[in-house]
Structures are given as structure tokens and as C-alpha cells.
Design an enzyme around this catalytic site. Structure first.
Site, PDB file in Angstrom:
ATOM      1  N   GLU A   1       9.401  47.058 -30.164  1.00 23.81           N
ATOM      2  CA  GLU A   1       9.483  47.981 -28.863  1.00 23.81           C
ATOM      3  C   GLU A   1       9.753  49.110 -30.051  1.00 23.81           C
ATOM      4  OE1 GLU A   1      13.479  46.472 -27.591  1.00 23.81           O
ATOM      5  OE2 GLU A   1      13.913  48.174 -26.724  1.00 23.81           O
TER       6      GLU A   1
ATOM      7  N   ARG B   1      11.680  34.344 -39.098  1.00 25.98           N
ATOM      8  CA  ARG B   1      11.218  36.010 -39.655  1.00 25.98           C
ATOM      9  C   ARG B   1      11.400  35.963 -41.067  1.00 25.98           C
ATOM     10  NH1 ARG B   1      13.714  38.699 -35.737  1.00 25.98           N
ATOM     11  NH2 ARG B   1      14.091  40.668 -36.327  1.00 25.98           N
TER      12      ARG B   1
ATOM     13  N   LYS C   1      16.274  47.232 -36.288  1.00 27.43           N
ATOM     14  CA  LYS C   1      16.038  49.026 -36.070  1.00 27.43           C
ATOM     15  C   LYS C   1      17.456  50.121 -36.299  1.00 27.43           C
ATOM     16  CE  LYS C   1      11.526  48.133 -34.024  1.00 27.43           C
ATOM     17  NZ  LYS C   1      11.770  47.298 -32.459  1.00 27.43           N
TER      18      LYS C   1
HETATM   19  P1  ATP Z   1      14.540  44.462 -34.771  1.00 31.14           P
HETATM   20  O1  ATP Z   1      16.189  44.148 -34.622  1.00 31.14           O
HETATM   21  O2  ATP Z   1      14.072  45.131 -36.531  1.00 31.14           O
HETATM   22  O3  ATP Z   1      14.547  46.083 -33.534  1.00 31.14           O
HETATM   23  P2  ATP Z   1      13.037  43.150 -33.281  1.00 31.14           P
HETATM   24  O4  ATP Z   1      13.044  41.491 -33.738  1.00 31.14           O
HETATM   25  O5  ATP Z   1      13.530  43.534 -32.147  1.00 31.14           O
HETATM   26  O6  ATP Z   1      13.177  43.852 -34.981  1.00 31.14           O
HETATM   27  P3  ATP Z   1      10.425  44.227 -32.319  1.00 31.14           P
HETATM   28  O7  ATP Z   1      10.428  45.357 -32.307  1.00 31.14           O
HETATM   29  O8  ATP Z   1      10.788  43.658 -30.768  1.00 31.14           O
HETATM   30  O9  ATP Z   1      11.743  44.398 -32.990  1.00 31.14           O
HETATM   31  O10 ATP Z   1       9.639  43.255 -32.282  1.00 31.14           O
HETATM   32  C1  ATP Z   1       8.436  43.527 -32.467  1.00 31.14           C
HETATM   33  C2  ATP Z   1       7.435  42.452 -33.137  1.00 31.14           C
HETATM   34  O11 ATP Z   1       7.547  41.844 -34.788  1.00 31.14           O
HETATM   35  C3  ATP Z   1       8.204  40.732 -32.810  1.00 31.14           C
HETATM   36  O12 ATP Z   1       6.981  40.212 -32.796  1.00 31.14           O
HETATM   37  C4  ATP Z   1       8.600  40.158 -33.745  1.00 31.14           C
HETATM   38  O13 ATP Z   1       9.336  38.881 -33.380  1.00 31.14           O
HETATM   39  C5  ATP Z   1       8.047  40.726 -34.941  1.00 31.14           C
HETATM   40  N1  ATP Z   1       9.684  40.789 -36.044  1.00 31.14           N
HETATM   41  C6  ATP Z   1      10.576  41.523 -35.786  1.00 31.14           C
HETATM   42  N2  ATP Z   1      11.278  41.518 -37.069  1.00 31.14           N
HETATM   43  C7  ATP Z   1      10.516  40.805 -37.997  1.00 31.14           C
HETATM   44  C8  ATP Z   1      10.843  39.605 -39.202  1.00 31.14           C
HETATM   45  N3  ATP Z   1      11.795  40.518 -39.591  1.00 31.14           N
HETATM   46  N4  ATP Z   1      10.223  39.201 -39.456  1.00 31.14           N
HETATM   47  C9  ATP Z   1       9.440  38.469 -38.645  1.00 31.14           C
HETATM   48  N5  ATP Z   1       8.801  39.300 -37.942  1.00 31.14           N
HETATM   49  C10 ATP Z   1       9.754  39.866 -37.485  1.00 31.14           C
HETATM   50 MG    MG Z   2      14.351  45.194 -30.500  1.00 31.01          MG
END
Ligand code: ATP
Ligand code: MG
Length: 562
Positions: free
Chosen positions: A41, A265, A275
Site C-alpha cells: 500500500e 511476518r 509504516k
Molecule cells: P505496514 O504496517 O508496515 O504498512 P502492511 O502489511 O500494512 O505493513 P503493506 O504495504 O500492506 O504493508 O504490505 C505489502 C506486503 O508486504 C504485504 O503482502 C504484507 O503482507 C507484506 N509485509 C508487510 N510487512 C511485512 C513483514 N514484517 N514481514 C513480511 N512481510 C510483510
Molecule cells: Mg498497511
């Protein structure tokens, strides 16, 4: 023979992670080509957790000759920005991957809308006039069934009419939502008539003001996978409860059957990784930006001197687990040491200089020493370093009253200067405040290159720079950004901000070999005995700046055990 072959196979099987096992089974069952995707995202910069997901998704596509798409999950206009989109592309490329297709969930808004109408036609979706709070309040609990909305039995015609008017902007934010009509007493709370669309009168960074209704993650994600014919939609464990809903939409729309698989994760100690929290650190100026070298973002790791190879090695070593765990940040540091040891050019730099004068070395004399650039890679050749009478050494390489078994310099003691002579400390000069300002030494003129006048050996070797030749550089030394292993573990009123390490950055003025002035931003070096360093973008022609990527040895493990 058969047995041998069997063994090899078993071995191969053992080294597969559970997703690879699934994929290999699918291929055996006739799957022609796997398709994965990385779906961030665009609401912040990517971090090391995303790097794990990138390596996994792109890595699988590479391994099984499939495809991996880059898809921007841009369904929420409020938090998203093109700045982030560009940085994601740069980060994925930097890690060494290329995407088969570049897609945006927002490109599917039209298709998603049509499919929503299809669900309405089939009596599987309805417009609800309740507020989001009311909806949340009537969802029930795990043990108590939810309450059906009074609007749940609206006719198909009425729902269609209202949904179209939602799209046409006739209602204000929050006045209506579209919900899937599933089961208000479903044991899985997410299946209790989840919201599919809400009204948000905000311009989107790509679709502008074309839409004022936006799909929820659960409605958009699986459908986007399906549109791209993603075969293996890999996400993190917390989405396992979403899987029934993911499947429900796909089954009821009768579209390409993408399948979701969840893995643990990546969690790292001494840092935060959401983020949202990283954005807070940036906005509230606890760090200098998304690429502050103390941040766990990919841009920051790059600036700090991490290599793509070290991050890919790290992702490989972490593996693909089904249960959550916390990885020690020491593993990431181990990986970058491994890689930089092979590729970083060796240089000498003195971070905390004290002057050393070799009193029996002729005043005007200099000698050129050919120093090996990288003992791990002879192709890197040698460089000339000039030796002379006046040098700088590291203040901590001298001790006036040393303990036993101290192998560095002390009064009357001997030490070898790296690549050159054995010296003996004869006199310590101090200022009126008792600070050491100069060390007067003599040298053994027969000791160049490893020997000595009488065959004696000295144990200690210290690095140095030539006082006349050396140049000034700014060196930034980093420590953990947080001083708690789990910074997010705070009391009720606490914030992860309270766990910031106040000493995470130390800036020093160092003396460095003049050859370091010719380097480019991003060049990586081993400063002998001090660690790996990377030239920073803040460098000027007058003064280069170097970031310490990592020390040579893991000093943290020792300290934290004390
Ligand atoms: P954040 O809270 O850091 O924004 P998120 O999961 O909301 O994390 P996204 O941008 O939606 O972030 O994630 C993009 C991809 O990266 C998704 O498939 C998510 O599952 C993966 N991802 C995010 N954080 C991790 C992590 N700590 N370990 C492994 N994969 C991750
Ligand atoms: Mg997110």
C-alpha cells in the site's frame, strides 16, 4: 542406486519451505505457470519486512519460471501518495528484481464496481444506512451472534438504485455503505456482513475525482489477485482469518480461483516496522527522514551501506515460517559483514586521533607503501600509502597504565604499525590539563614488512594515517535506534517513542587516507579494525561523510549480555 536417488530427493524435499511444497504439488497436478504478486500500500516507504516479502514473492517466481507482479494496493485515497509509488519501484529494482506487470488496484475500480452490482443482482450484497459505528456495535462478539441490519432485506432494485446513487455522489461520507450479505451469526466475525464499499469524497492520487466510493481491502484484494490470475497470493499470518472471505467473494463471483497462503511476518528486535510508526518518527523529527540510516526502511539500509545481496541472504536465512517469531537484528548485521568482507576496499582511517612522532625517522623522508586493497579479491590490486615521521593513531590504541596482556601501545612497549614498522613508545607529552597530545616513539628500521632487527615479534598491530597526508572526514557512528529489545512493549500510557535510544547517533571528525576523497557516494569500504563504511550523500568535495554500516565484530551481543 535407487536408494541413493531416493536420498537426494528426500534432501531436496527437506530444503523446501511449505509454500514451495504447495507449489511443487500444484505443478505436479498440472499447474502450468505460477503467478505471485507483491502488493504494498503506497502509504510509506518499504521496510526490511517488505524486503522479506519481496524476496519471497519474486524469488518463487524466479525459481519456478513464473511471474511476479508489482501491484500498488491503492484503495484508500486518504493516506496514499505517488512519492511512495516511485520509491517502491526503486527499492524492488535495487533488490535485484523485475516485475512482470505493474498494476494498481485503482485500475480495477471499474471492474470491482461491476462485480459489486453482480453481487447485488444475486441478492448477495445490500446498501446499509447505518453508520460504521452502528455496524460495529451490532456485529456481536465471538460468543454472541451479531444483529441483522434493518436494511438487510432491501430489494435488489432498491439496492441497485442506492448503490448507483452512492457512486454518483448523492450521499455524504458515512451516510451509506455496501455490505456483503453473508451471515450475521457466522463464527468468523469477518463474515458477518462485511463492508465492501464506503463513501469517501476525497481525490485519489491516480483516479482523481472519478470515484467517491472506495472498496475495502477484503473486497479489493482477492478480486485484484483474480484479475491478474495470481495463483499463489502470499500474505502474512494475520490475514488467515480473512481467507474465508477472500474465498467467498471469488466463489460467488465465479472468477479466477486465486488462493491465499499465509506465512509469519518478519519481526526484528530493537526496531519498529509498521509504516504508521515509521511515519511518526519522520514527521516528529526523531530521525532525519525515511532514509535516516538508523531506520529499518530499504532506503535507509541502502544509504547506510547495506547491499542487495546482504538483504537477500538475510531473507533466505530467516526462511519461511508458519509461526510468528522475532529475529535478532544481529543476523542482518552478520549478512552484511559476510558480503562486505568480500567486496569492500580496505582503507585506514583514525576516528579519535592522537599524534605520534617517530623521533628517529628522518624529517624529510617519506616512503611509499603498496597496500592491498582487498585481501579477499586480488583483482582489486593495491594502492600507494605514504609513510612519514608524523602520524595519527587511534587514541584508544594507547594506554598509559595498561593491564597485563595489553598488546597495543604503552610507555616502553612495542607495536607494529599496519603495513610498516615496529615502533616503541619512548615519551608521552601532555598539555597542562593532563591530556595526552603527542606520543614520541622510535622505530626499528629493519622491521618493515613483517620482520625485525633481531627476529623478535610483536603481537599488536594498529592502524594509522600520515599526519601530513591525511584529510578530514565526517564519520557517523550508529547504534540501535531503540534501546529496548521490543520497543512496542509499553505500558498503557507509554509510547514506543519513550524507548528511543538517546545515543543512537555519534558524529566524529576523523582523519582518513587521501584516497577516500576520490570515492563516490555509495562506495563501500572497510576502515581497518573499525568496521564497514559507506560514503553518504551529504558529502561535499571539501568534506566527505561516511556512515558506519556495521562494526567488524558483533560488539552488541557482548554488551547486551552484561
Ligand atoms: P505496514 O504496517 O508496515 O504498512 P502492511 O502489511 O500494512 O505493513 P503493506 O504495504 O500492506 O504493508 O504490505 C505489502 C506486503 O508486504 C504485504 O503482502 C504484507 O503482507 C507484506 N509485509 C508487510 N510487512 C511485512 C513483514 N514484517 N514481514 C513480511 N512481510 C510483510
Ligand atoms: Mg498497511
Amino acid at each position: 542406486m535407487d536408494k541413493d536417488t531416493g536420498n537426494v530427493k528426500d534432501c531436496h524435499k527437506e530444503s523446501l519451505n511449505f509454500i514451495e511444497e504447495i507449489i511443487e504439488q500444484d505443478i505436479k497436478n498440472g499447474l502450468k505457470q505460477i503467478v505471485t504478486r507483491f502488493p504494498p500500500e503506497p502509504n510509506g516507504y518499504l521496510h526490511i519486512g517488505h524486503a522479506k516479502s519481496i524476496c519471497l514473492n519474486f524469488g518463487l517466481a524466479e525459481k519456478y519460471s513464473g511471474k511476479c507482479n508489482l501491484r500498488f494496493d491503492d484503495t484508500n485515497p486518504v493516506k496514499e501518495d505517488t512519492e511512495y509509488v516511485d520509491s517502491f519501484k526503486e527499492d524492488v529494482k535495487w533488490l535485484g528484481f523485475d516485475w512482470a506487470g505493474e498494476y494498481y488496484a485503482s485500475d480495477y475500480f471499474g471492474q470491482l464496481y461491476d462485480w459489486a452490482e453482480k453481487l447485488i443482482y444475486r441478492g448477495l450484497a445490500y446498501v446499509d444506512d447505518q453508520s460504521q459505528e452502528e455496524i460495529r456495535g451490532t456485529r456481536g462478539t465471538v460468543t454472541v451472534p451479531g444483529k441483522e441490519s434493518p436494511y438487510r432485506s432491501r430489494s435488489v432494485e432498491e439496492n441497485l438504485d442506492l448503490f448507483r446513487r452512492m457512486k454518483n455522489g448523492e450521499f455524504k461520507d458515512g451516510e451509506k455503505v455496501l455490505r456483503a450479505k453473508i451471515d450475521m451469526s457466522h463464527p468468523n466475525m469477518l463474515m458477518r456482513d462485511p463492508i465492501m464499499y464506503r463513501i469517501i469524497h476525497t481525490d485519489h492520487h491516480r483516479t482523481g475525482n472519478q470515484w467517491c466510493i472506495y472498496p475495502m481491502y477484503d473486497y479489493a484484494h482477492g478480486e485484484s489477485d483474480s484479475i491478474e490470475k495470481v495463483t499463489h497470493s502470499i500474505c502474512t499470518l494475520e490475514f488467515d482469518v480473512h481467507r474465508p472471505l477472500y474465498n467467498w467473494f471469488i466463489e460467488n463471483l465465479e472468477i479466477f480461483p486465486s488462493r491465499q497462503y499465509e506465512f509469519a511476518r518478519l519481526n526484528l528486535n530493537y526496531t519498529v516496522m509498521s509504516k504508521r510508526k515509521l511515519l511518526q518518527l519522520v514527521k516528529e523529527n526523531y530521525v532525519t527522514g525515511w532514509d535516516d540510516p538508523r531506520m529499518p526502511t530499504i532506503v535507509a539500509l541502502r544509504r547506510r551501506g547495506y547491499t542487495p545481496k546482504s538483504i537477500r541472504m538475510f531473507a533466505e536465512k530467516v526462511g519461511v515460517a508458519k509461526r510468528d517469531n522475532v529475529i535478532d537484528i544481529g543476523l542482518l548485521e552478520f549478512c552484511v559483514r559476510e558480503d562486505l568482507n568480500k567486496r569492500a576496499l580496505r582503507r585506514m582511517a583514525v576516528l579519535d586521533p592522537v599524534k605520534l612522532v617517530i623521533t628517529n625517522y628522518p624529517e624529510e623522508k617519506t616512503e611509499i607503501i603498496n597496500c592491498v586493497n582487498n585481501p579477499e579479491d586480488s583483482a582489486e590490486g593495491t594502492r600507494e600509502v605514504i609513510f612519514g615521521r608524523e602520524l595519527y593513531i587511534e587514541r584508544e590504541d594507547f594506554m598509559e597504565n595498561p593491564p597485563k596482556k595489553y598488546f597495543r601501545l604503552s610507555p616502553g612497549g612495542e607495536v607494529r604499525l599496519r603495513y610498516s614498522y615496529i615502533i616503541k613508545c619512548q615519551e608521552v607529552i601532555k598539555d597542562k590539563d593532563e591530556n595526552i597530545i603527542e606520543l614520541r616513539c622510535t622505530y626499528d628500521d629493519q622491521s618493515h614488512g613483517g620482520g625485525s632487527s633481531d627476529g623478535r615479534k610483536v603481537k599488536g598491530i594498529i592502524h594509522w594515517v600520515n599526519a601530513k597526508e591525511a584529510k578530514i572526514a565526517e564519520v557517523r557512528l550508529f547504534d540501535r535506534l531503540f534501546d529496548k529489545e521490543n520497543p512496542e512493549n509499553v505500558g498503557e500510557d507509554g509510547s514506543f517513542i519513550d524507548n528511543l535510544n538517546p545515543d543512537s547517533l555519534k558524529v566524529v571528525e576523523a582523519y582518513v587516507e587521501p584516497s577516500l576523497y576520490a570515492s563516490k557516494v555509495g562506495d563501500k569500504f572497510q576502515f581497518e579494525r573499525l568496521g564497514y563504511f559507506c560514503k553518504d550523500k551529504n558529502s561535499t568535495p571539501e568534506k566527505p561523510v561516511f556512515n558506519r554500516t556495521v562494526t567488524l565484530k558483533d560488539t552488541w551481543a557482548k554488551v547486551s549480555k552484561k
